[in-house]
Structure formats: C-alpha cells, structure tokens
Motif scaffolding. Structure first.
Motif, PDB file in Angstrom:
ATOM      1  N   TRP A  57       0.828  -1.197   0.000  1.00 32.99           N
ATOM      2  CA  TRP A  57       0.000   0.000   0.000  1.00 32.99           C
ATOM      3  C   TRP A  57       0.864   1.249   0.000  1.00 32.99           C
ATOM      4  CZ3 TRP A  57      -4.992   0.219   3.468  1.00 32.99           C
ATOM      5  CH2 TRP A  57      -5.943  -0.683   2.969  1.00 32.99           C
ATOM      6  N   MET A  58       0.577   2.136  -0.942  1.00 33.67           N
ATOM      7  CA  MET A  58       1.213   3.443  -0.925  1.00 33.67           C
ATOM      8  C   MET A  58       0.696   4.260   0.265  1.00 33.67           C
ATOM      9  SD  MET A  58       0.945   4.762  -4.858  1.00 33.67           S
ATOM     10  CE  MET A  58       1.852   4.009  -6.202  1.00 33.67           C
ATOM     11  N   SER A  59       1.437   5.285   0.631  1.00 35.79           N
ATOM     12  CA  SER A  59       0.935   6.224   1.639  1.00 35.79           C
ATOM     13  C   SER A  59      -0.354   6.859   1.145  1.00 35.79           C
ATOM     14  CB  SER A  59       1.975   7.305   1.928  1.00 35.79           C
ATOM     15  OG  SER A  59       2.569   7.778   0.730  1.00 35.79           O
ATOM     16  N   TYR A  60      -0.495   7.032  -0.173  1.00 29.41           N
ATOM     17  CA  TYR A  60      -1.730   7.571  -0.751  1.00 29.41           C
ATOM     18  C   TYR A  60      -2.905   6.609  -0.529  1.00 29.41           C
ATOM     19  CZ  TYR A  60       1.602  10.525  -3.311  1.00 29.41           C
ATOM     20  OH  TYR A  60       2.610  11.395  -3.643  1.00 29.41           O
ATOM     21  N   ARG A  61      -2.607   5.314  -0.527  1.00 30.72           N
ATOM     22  CA  ARG A  61      -3.661   4.316  -0.308  1.00 30.72           C
ATOM     23  C   ARG A  61      -4.125   4.340   1.140  1.00 30.72           C
ATOM     24  NH1 ARG A  61      -7.226   1.608   0.774  1.00 30.72           N
ATOM     25  NH2 ARG A  61      -7.967  -0.351  -0.133  1.00 30.72           N
ATOM     26  N   TYR A  62      -3.184   4.478   2.069  1.00 33.33           N
ATOM     27  CA  TYR A  62      -3.563   4.610   3.480  1.00 33.33           C
ATOM     28  C   TYR A  62      -4.393   5.872   3.691  1.00 33.33           C
ATOM     29  CZ  TYR A  62      -0.535   0.803   5.064  1.00 33.33           C
ATOM     30  OH  TYR A  62       0.025  -0.441   5.293  1.00 33.33           O
ATOM     31  N   GLN A  63      -4.000   6.934   3.028  1.00 33.09           N
ATOM     32  CA  GLN A  63      -4.743   8.190   3.121  1.00 33.09           C
ATOM     33  C   GLN A  63      -6.155   8.035   2.573  1.00 33.09           C
ATOM     34  OE1 GLN A  63      -3.274  12.467   1.952  1.00 33.09           O
ATOM     35  NE2 GLN A  63      -4.003  11.493   0.092  1.00 33.09           N
TER      36      GLN A  63
END
Length: 408
Positions: free
Chosen positions: A355-361
């Motif tokens: 998971w990208m940090s964008y996905r967590y966001q």
C-alpha cells in the motif's frame, strides 16, 4: 531485494477489485501529473472508490488523460464536474494558487474534497477555507489536505520512539534532482504560489510539527536560494529554515528542488535531551543517563523504502560530579509497511505491505465520508497551523507571502 521490487511493483500496479454499489464517485479537477499517484492508482484496490470523471482547461488533454487512465467521463470544465449530482467527491491537484478557489467552490457544491497540499497559498486563505460555515453543518462535506506521507505506518512507528517534551533538536532535509524541475515549471511561478517551501518543504514542516506535537513559536532564520533573473526572484528553489518550539527545542528544515543527480531520500533526525533512567542495580551514588537519536530515512515516500534507526547512548556516572564510569551505545533499525508492523494503537488497522501512503490516506478519507471512525486525520486546525508555519518562514526569508486569491 526481491521483496522490495515486488512491493514497489504492486504499489504502482495494484490489483483491481470489484466496486461496491455505494462506492464514492470522484471527479478530478485538472489532468495533473500527481493525480495517478494521489488517487487513480490507489483507487484501483479500494472497493468503495470509483474515479468517474476528469476535466481540464484543455478538453483534448482531458480526453487523452482519461483514455490513458481508464476514466469513463470527460467534462468540458471544472464547473461541470461540480454541477454533476452523480459526483460525490473531487480531487483538486491544481496549481497552489487555485487550491483555495476550487476547494471553496467544491464545498459550496456539496462535494467532499481531497485537496493537494499545501492546502492554500497562505494562512489567511486557510483560515477562511477551513472555517467555511458549510463545514459545520449536519452531513457537511469532508475536506482533507492530502498530506499522504503522514498516513503511512512508518511515520507513526517513528513517532512512537520519541517523547515530544524531550526533543531538543530536529534536522530534516528533502530534495529532488535538478533535471526534474525546470525554471519554467509551476514550482517557480510566484503567481501560482510556487517555491520550494510550498512544493516540498511543506513535508518537512508537517513532520516537524508532528515530532514536537506542537506549533513553532518563532522562525529564527530562513535562508533561500533564488534564480535572481528578475522573473523568478520571488520563488525559492532551495531553503534552510530554523524554528524554535515551545519546549525550547530547535528544528531545522532544508529542501532543494535543484538537487544533485544523485538523489538522496528525505531524512528526519531527532535528538532528545539527556534523561535519568531508573536502575535499581546501581549504588545510590550513581545514576544511569540516556540520550536518544531517532532517524527516519525516507519520510516522504516511505512506501518505496524507509528505515528507522534508533541510537541510544547510555552513561553511568557519579551523581556528585557527573564523572562517567561507563558508556555504551545500543542501536537498532526498524521498518513498518503496515500498521501491524508498527504495532501500538493502530495495530488493527487494515493495510498491505504494498500500500502506498496515498492508499492509506484514501482509506481514512473514505472512512470519514462514510461516517466511520478514523484512526488518524489531518484536521482543519492542523492545516491552518501548517500554513502559519510556512508564512512564518516566508516572512523571515524576505521573499514575502504567496499571493492571496481574489476569489471569495
């Protein structure tokens, strides 16, 4: 190495899963380069997000963008997206100077807003935006400044090794190679609210505020580098700033948009004060002291690679004269690509290593839109204080604040 390659490969090409019937339909305002990272790619693996439409100033560009990224609808203007009752939320990845206007327009249209950082051009705009009456109404739109890196598990594991009150010094640095940023880019356009503090340094500032869990009292210094050609001389391509926080700690931030070709990962290095560690095995005339240094390598794009180094320096000394009797150092490195890896209060949160940090966001954005609990969030007051810190540095630098929009 194989696992790293696999993780990064999957992050940029995640599995596409079936969408739920009540999925949030997004429109994108502007065919921006950041949009695939910020939304399109992470949305593929989220069952409750559909990227439905895109609009750009040039329709042909929007059509090309939509075809490339599999977006079903192309609209002739940003207004058409905001007027569409089938669109639930918008991503605003426009130039900085347009963030305020289009976030206000979107909120007035009842759309949820994922707003690229920095949220606005200055604190005055941020104060107006985050205090809009529409945001305090029942079933108000959700507004989030997209500080993606702050949602990554590595950042929260890093913070778990630090007691904010004990922090005496923090160094942060970030850079991109000069070949990525030409003079003519929006990064160096003052009218578009450009500058290295706005484009990259805002990550440094945001992390400093997280480390101290407080707001800076004063900007002690801010030295900038500019082209000085009479055209771009209000936009910093590099800066070095120093702040003092309420506990007396000093924080430094360095950023360059014209760095060397040899890219260096972003770094945050925290030094804490010397504290006494209780040790019942020592005689009453002696005490054990600890000084800790915690370094997070890769705080901006931790999903690609990061490492957290914890270095504990111990001293056993005589209480009377502080004369050292024994000294030693204990070091350990950590990684956290999921919240399970990070442990602590967020252990139960979902996530995959890729998971990208964008996905967590995006996960938390959807939770907030759906009325579910969010474990971490960047609220309006946080975003307002972030812009106050940026303004503080620009005032100290002599370059002045980024221009305020005339839109109201």
């Amino acid at each position: 190495m194989a696992s790293t390659v696999s993780r990064v490969f999957t992050a940029f090409g995640p599995p596409t899963i079936e969408k739920k019937s009540d999925a949030i339909k997004f429109g994108i305002l502007g065919a921006a380069k950041i949009a695939p990272l910020a939304l399109i790619t992470p949305a593929k693996s989220h069952p409750e997000v559909i990227v439905q439409a895109v609009a750009a100033r040039d329709r042909a560009r929007a059509e090309e963008f939509a075809k490339k990224h599999g977006i079903p609808d192309v609209r002739g203007s940003y207004e058409e997206i905001l007027d569409d009752p089938k669109i639930d939320a918008v991503l605003i990845p426009l130039p900085n100077s347009l963030h305020f206007e289009w976030a206000v327009r979107a909120i007035r249209a009842g759309k949820h807003v994922l707003l690229e950082k920095p949220s606005t051009s200055n604190a005055n705009e941020a104060e107006i935006l985050f205090n809009m009456p529409e945001l305090s109404q029942p079933k108000a739109p959700v507004l989030l400044e997209a500080f993606h890196n702050r949602f990554h598990p590595a950042v929260h594991l890093f913070r778990s090794f630090i007691k904010p009150a004990d922090v005496v010094h923090v160094h942060t640095d970030s850079m991109v190679p000069w070949v990525i940023t030409a003079k003519e880019n929006i990064e160096f356009n003052y009218n578009l609210s450009g500058g290295s503090m706005m484009m990259l340094g805002t990550y440094n500032f945001g992390l400093l505020r997280m480390i101290f869990n407080d707001e800076p009292e004063k900007c002690l210094a801010c030295d900038t580098s500019i082209f000085g050609d009479g055209i771009h001389d209000k936009c910093d391509y590099a800066f070095k700033a120093k702040f003092r926080f309420p506990n007396g700690g000093i924080a430094e931030a360095m950023t360059s948009l014209r760095g060397s070709l040899l890219w260096k990962p972003s770094e945050a290095r925290v030094t804490t004060r010397e504290i006494v560690i209780p040790d019942s095995t020592l005689p009453s005339t002696q005490e054990k002291l600890l000084t800790r240094q915690v370094t997070l390598h890769g705080f901006i794009h931790a999903f690609i690679w990061h490492r957290i180094d914890v270095k504990d320096s111990y001293v056993i000394c005589n209480k009377a004269n502080r004369q050292p009797i024994k000294t030693w150092v204990e070091s350990k490195s950590h990684k956290a690509y999921t919240y399970k890896d990070a442990g602590g209060e967020f252990t139960s949160l979902p996530g995959e290593e890729w998971w990208m940090s964008y996905r967590y966001q995006l996960e938390e954005f959807v939770n907030r839109v759906k009325g579910r609990k969010t474990q971490y969030w960047v609220g309006g007051e946080d975003s307002f204080n972030q812009m106050k810190m940026i303004d503080m540095a620009y005032k100290k630098s002599g370059l002045g604040l980024r221009p305020t929009s005339s839109f109201r």
